[in-house]
Write a protein that holds these residues in place. Structure first.
Motif: not given
Ligand code: 3HC
Length: 288
Positions: A198, A202, A256, A258
């Motif tokens: 992640p 990002e 998910d 995210k």
């Protein structure tokens, strides 16, 4: 169980380094298997280059280097690679159907006592174990790039992995001079990639949004967080395709959102801008 002979499947970015560590530090007898001679040749070249770096800085002697190389054998034949192995470490491409078919074959040819450990960075160990008739002897053994230098090994339990298997791999990891951690549940990304991927993703979002230049994003993380490499350089180092694959597994397995990948990563894979391995990713590697 005492491990003496190790088979490493795949001579690529991770496989060559794993084979080297097993021969150089663990002093195991190692057989590396790949599907084409050119992959074996390039893996052996990477091993020789890496060993020379250790010799140059005096970490190992010339005779250690020779003995290490003499402990490493190579073959194109899967049966020959695994038939005498006590431990098979699978480090082939992250393609679930391919991994499962290779491991089903390994299961046929490897001795019944042999442990099968996968270096997968994201595929379910339970799923990999189910491709064999010995799921209790299957676990994850996740090395970090470059395996010659990175101290961590994540040992991942599948749903049917036996305690004894985890303990044997823990002992092998220590023999390799590594620090093992046990991942008690077979969860996408395990520990490190659950946190790292992640973060890398990002960083790609930041580039895509034009928030800062790649060099400044990397500078921010190396100087602000003391990371040895910034996230975009690390993305190039790990491979944009590998990172995208792991984000996809994390989204699909957990549902998910995210973990959803940046569209920029998808476009880069489509354009073959995979990082160091294709010469270009967020940076140009052709000169280095
Ligand atoms: N073999 C032997 N020695 C090596 C080597 C190799 N393959 N690669 C580098 N080295 C040695 C160099 O010779 C040099 O030795 P010296 O300091 O004694 O001269 C030393 O390592 C440093 O190398 P460099 O000067 O070339 O470069 P760096 O200082 O940038 O170090 C690095 C390289 C160790 C890779 C460092 O940048 C680093 O730690 N980067 C982060 C790596 C990382 O995060 N890896 C994890 C990735 S995630 C992963 O693998 C999981 C997967 O599932 C996605």
């Amino acid at each position: 169980m005492e491990i003496k002979r190790v088979a490493v499947l795949g001579a690529g970015l991770m496989g060559h380094g794993i084979a080297q560590v097993c021969a150089q530090v663990g002093k195991f007898d190692v057989t590396v298997r790949d599907i084409e001679q050119r992959f074996i040749d390039s893996g052996m070249k990477m091993i020789q280059d890496s060993i020379q770096r250790f010799v140059k800085k005096g970490a190992i002697s010339e005779s250690d280097a020779k003995e290490t190389l003499a402990r490493i054998h190579s073959t194109l034949d899967l049966k020959e690679a695994v038939q005498d192995a006590d431990l098979v470490i699978e480090a082939i491409t992250e393609n679930p159907p391919l991994k499962k078919s290779v491991l089903a074959e390994v299961d046929k040819y490897a001795p019944s006592h042999a442990i099968i450990a996968s270096n997968t960075s994201s595929i379910s160990i339970t799923e990999i174990g189910a491709a064999t008739k010995r799921p209790e002897k299957v676990c994850g053994m996740h090395f970090f790039n470059p395996p010659q230098l990175m101290k961590l090994i994540e040992i991942i339990r599948g749903l049917k992995t036996a305690d004894e298997t985890v303990e044997t791999i823990r002992q092998v990891s220590l023999k390799l001079g590594k620090e093992p951690v046990v991942v008690k549940k077979d969860t996408p990304g395990f520990i490190v990639n659950r946190i790292l991927i992640p973060a890398l993703n990002e960083a790609a979002f930041l580039v895509a949004e034009g928030v800062a230049d790649p060099e400044d994003i990397d500078k921010a993380c190396t100087l602000g967080l003391n990371w040895p490499m910034g996230p975009l350089k690390l993305l190039d180092y790990v491979g944009i395709d590998t990172t995208l694959f792991i984000t996809d597994v994390m989204v699909n397995e957990t549902g998910d959102p995210k973990f959803r990948p940046s569209n920029l990563l998808k476009q880069m894979v489509r354009a073959n801008l995979l990082g160091r391995k294709t010469g270009r990713g967020f940076y140009d590697w052709t000169e280095k």
